[in-house]
Design an enzyme around this catalytic site. Structure first.
Site, PDB file in Angstrom:
ATOM      1  CB  CYS A 190      -5.196   0.065 -19.722  1.00  0.00           C
ATOM      2  SG  CYS A 190      -6.933  -0.170 -20.125  1.00  0.00           S
ATOM      3  CE  LYS A 201     -16.700   5.317 -19.357  1.00  0.00           C
ATOM      4  NZ  LYS A 201     -15.407   5.084 -20.029  1.00  0.00           N
ATOM      5  NE  ARG A 232     -16.679   8.541 -15.545  1.00  0.00           N
ATOM      6  CZ  ARG A 232     -15.939   7.622 -16.151  1.00  0.00           C
ATOM      7  NH1 ARG A 232     -14.839   7.947 -16.801  1.00  0.00           N
ATOM      8  NH2 ARG A 232     -16.295   6.353 -16.136  1.00  0.00           N
ATOM      9  CE  LYS A 259     -15.688   9.692 -20.885  1.00  0.00           C
ATOM     10  NZ  LYS A 259     -14.714   9.014 -21.759  1.00  0.00           N
ATOM     11  NE  ARG A 264      -9.449   9.046 -15.719  1.00  0.00           N
ATOM     12  CZ  ARG A 264     -10.273   8.227 -16.375  1.00  0.00           C
ATOM     13  NH1 ARG A 264     -11.581   8.438 -16.353  1.00  0.00           N
ATOM     14  NH2 ARG A 264      -9.806   7.186 -17.040  1.00  0.00           N
ATOM     15  CB  CYS A 288      -5.148   5.094 -24.762  1.00  0.00           C
ATOM     16  SG  CYS A 288      -4.829   3.402 -25.261  1.00  0.00           S
ATOM     17  CB  CYS A 296      -8.811  -2.197 -26.206  1.00  0.00           C
ATOM     18  SG  CYS A 296      -9.824  -1.064 -25.243  1.00  0.00           S
ATOM     19  CB  CYS A 318      -8.991   5.947 -23.950  1.00  0.00           C
ATOM     20  SG  CYS A 318     -10.006   4.772 -23.039  1.00  0.00           S
TER      21      CYS A 318
END
Ligand code: SRM
Ligand code: SF4
Length: 578
Positions: free
Chosen positions: A446, A218, A151, A220, A82, A440, A485, A489
């Site tokens: 994934c 994480k 991120r 953001k 990424r 996603c 899931c 995302c």
């Protein structure tokens, strides 16, 4: 009486395993370089965690799993990379280099992400280093695209020549640079050959903001504009929302604690919208981002990674208490109250738009962000040709779309005919329901996916287009977002209709968000088969059409009706906790 050397009794919960891996990593080095040099096809568990900080995930081809298991040949390991792409911005040369990497090392596609970045899939371990070197060769980094650090920083990608847009982009780049990890590990592992920088053995001081254990999880950040919240501010740990007076940004609300991930069966995990902390001047934005990240560093949960995000600190402590601590320990000026800054719109930036500097940009809708060639639909080749021929910059939007920038008025017809030649539909020919949808990646890449998403949504959108046509709702912007899931995302929890993978072809169905992104939707029903999703949507949309108030979006109508009424209409029991 206890002596000085006795271990003090502690009630502190045990730190999560990842905390130990970070601490022992010598500032994110671990054994990454050695394992790559060994010719292995995958990393060990510790390195798998550290790899994320460098912008890559170890994955497995899940489509191949069954046959490989049968043949007894084990997993086909492959890697996702990424980019770190603040504000989604690339020059023509950078885009073309990414396009080349897609063939040279990855699966021949570029995957635009919901945070304005690009992912490559299907890279084998032997090509990982060269891929990252090739990305860096055009001055794009992957450092911190994943991992327990800040991120990709989002900002409206529209290349408009006005102060609020320009400043949002500038700040996104400044925040990204300021909060980037400072360890030389990235250079040592991927770029410098065998040379190790001195910071590898240093005990402290390498990471002035993060420290040795980095963040609990994480983080953001984004910069948003009230008239165009195309970066989905309220889903971010930290957002700066512009206050604009007379066409100029005079300051920003600092909004903290947004995040969407949840875990099934764990009601103490949930999506949460960001809340306004304070107001800062433009020149205070970078300092505020550092202060918020330090607050998170010190207060986030380091024992339970499922509850480690800033949103839980904000939720559990309450914003008033957060303000108090923030003022006392992290912000040395008087804290200014946030302003009332409602979100009034979101722009997909599709079609042709003047940039305000004599040039134009063209926004293309990219279904679920996947830039690929597929039969007569040669999206990847077409974009490559346009970018190459017109030296066009490219920008990724937070809706997984692409803006092709800096086109002169004289060149517009030639760009339009290239779109025709390569079978790329003009955005105005696509339905709103498709343009506002997102999914996603899910299966096959994934590792956390329970159901299909990117491969399942297009078929459903086709059917949804039929429903919307039949009901005469083609002019309504209705966002349908799907994930494989509950991690969220594609941000399903603030869309009009959110579909979260449960099992096989069954999804948890949420309704009641809007394209504005400023309200969470609510659980309508769990374990809904895809066919039933369409049936329920049709019934609700039909009623919405007859009952809506003027200008009322579908999600707002759902909120007005409430879950009991909607379940009654659909003959469904009230949903159980998920
Ligand atoms: Fe995400 C994990 C893909 C945006 C919440 N996300 C993952 C991983 C890396 C799976 C994994 O951990 O093994 C996925 C890689 C799949 C693949 O094969 O490529 C993945 N996330 C994506 C992308 C590519 C989805 C997309 O369709 O574009 C997005 C990349 C963004 C980027 O460029 O940085 C992406 N992920 C998001 C968002 C949306 C956003 O940030 O605006 C969210 C919800 C907001 C949030 O962070 O709360 C999101 N991803 C998660 C979570 C849940 C985190 C949590 O707090 O519980 C996970 C799982 C985790 O971290 O353990 C996750
Ligand atoms: Fe994977 Fe779940 Fe994220 Fe989809 S929402 S990419 S299935 S982690």
């Amino acid at each position: 009486m206890a002596t000085d050397t006795a271990t003090p009794p502690t009630t502190e919960p045990k730190l999560s395993e990842v905390e130990g891996i970070k601490t022992a990593s010598r500032w994110l080095r671990g054994t990454l370089a050695d394992e790559m040099a060994s010719g292995a096809d995958h990393f060990n568990e510790e390195s798998k965690q550290l790899l994320k900080f460098h912008g890559s995930y170890q994955q497995e081809d899940r489509d191949a799993r069954k046959n490989r298991d049968k043949a007894g040949v084990g997993k086909h390991y492959m890697f996702m990379i990424r980019l770190k792409l603040p504000g989604g911005v690339m020059s023509a040369d950078q885009y073309l280099a990414m396009d080349e990497i897609a063939d040279k090392h990855a699966n021949g596609t570029l995957r635009l992400t919901t945070r304005q970045s690009i992912q490559f899939h299907g890279i084998v371990m032997g090509n990982l280093k060269q891929s990252i070197q090739d990305i860096n060769a055009v001055l794009i980094s992957t450092l911190g695209a994943c991992g327990d650090v800040n991120r990709n920083v989002m900002a409206c990608p529209a290349p408009l020549n006005d102060q609020p847009h320009q400043e949002a982009q500038r700040l996104a780049h400044e925040i990204a640079a300021h909060l980037a990890p400072k360890s030389n590990a990235y250079h040592d592992v991927w770029l410098n050959g065998v040379k190790q920088s001195p910071d590898a053995e240093q005990e402290d001081g390498v990471e002035p903001i993060y420290g040795k254990v980095y963040l609990p999880r994480k983080f953001k950040a984004c910069v948003s504009l009230p008239q165009d919240n195309c970066v989905d501010l309220y889903a971010n740990d930290l957002g700066f929302l512009a206050a604009i007076e007379n066409g100029k940004t005079v300051g920003y609300n600092v909004v903290i604690g947004g995040g969407f991930g949840r875990t099934s069966g764990k009601p103490d995990t949930f999506p949460h919208l960001g809340q306004a902390l304070c107001f800062v001047k433009p020149e205070e934005v970078v300092a505020a981002s550092e202060a918020v990240i330090k607050f998170f560093r010190d207060h986030g949960n380091r024992a339970n990674r499922k509850r480690a995000r800033l949103k839980y600190v904000v939720h559990d402590m309450g914003i008033a208490k957060v303000r108090e601590i923030f003022q006392e320990k992290y912000w040395d000026k008087p804290l200014v109250s946030p302003r009332d800054l409602p979100i009034t719109g979101v722009d997909l930036h599709h079609g042709w738009h003047p940039q305000g500097n004599g040039k134009w940009f063209l926004g293309l809708s990219v279904e679920n962000g996947r830039i690929k060639d597929d039969g007569s639909y040669r999206l990847r080749s077409g974009i490559r040709e346009i970018v190459k021929r017109f030296k066009a910059g490219a920008r990724v939007t937070g809706q997984q779309d692409l803006l092709i920038c800096d086109i002169s008025t004289a060149d517009r017809p030639a760009v339009d005919s290239l779109l025709n030649e390569y079978g790329i539909p003009k955005p105005e020919t696509l339905s709103l329901v498709q343009k506002w949808s997102m999914a996603c990646p899910a299966i096959p890449t994934c590792g956390l996916a329970i159901t299909e998403s990117e491969r399942a949504l297009p078929g459903m959108i086709d059917q949804m287009e039929g429903i919307v046509n039949e009901l005469g709702l083609v002019d309504e912007a209705i966002s349908i977002r799907m994930t494989g899931c509950p991690n969220g995302c594609a941000r399903p929890y603030n869309s009009d209709i959110g579909l979260v993978g449960r099992t096989g072809e069954k999804y948890t169905m949420f309704v009641g968000g809007t394209t504005r992104g400023d309200q969470l939707n609510f659980l309508l029903q769990d374990l809904v088969h895809r066919d039933k999703v369409l049936e329920y949507s049709k019934t609700l949309l039909g009623l919405y059409k007859t009952e809506r108030k003027s200008g009322e979006p579908f999600g707002d109508w759902c909120q007005r009706k409430g879950v009991a009424s909607l379940c009654g209409i659909l003959n469904l029991p009230l949903p159980k906790a998920i």
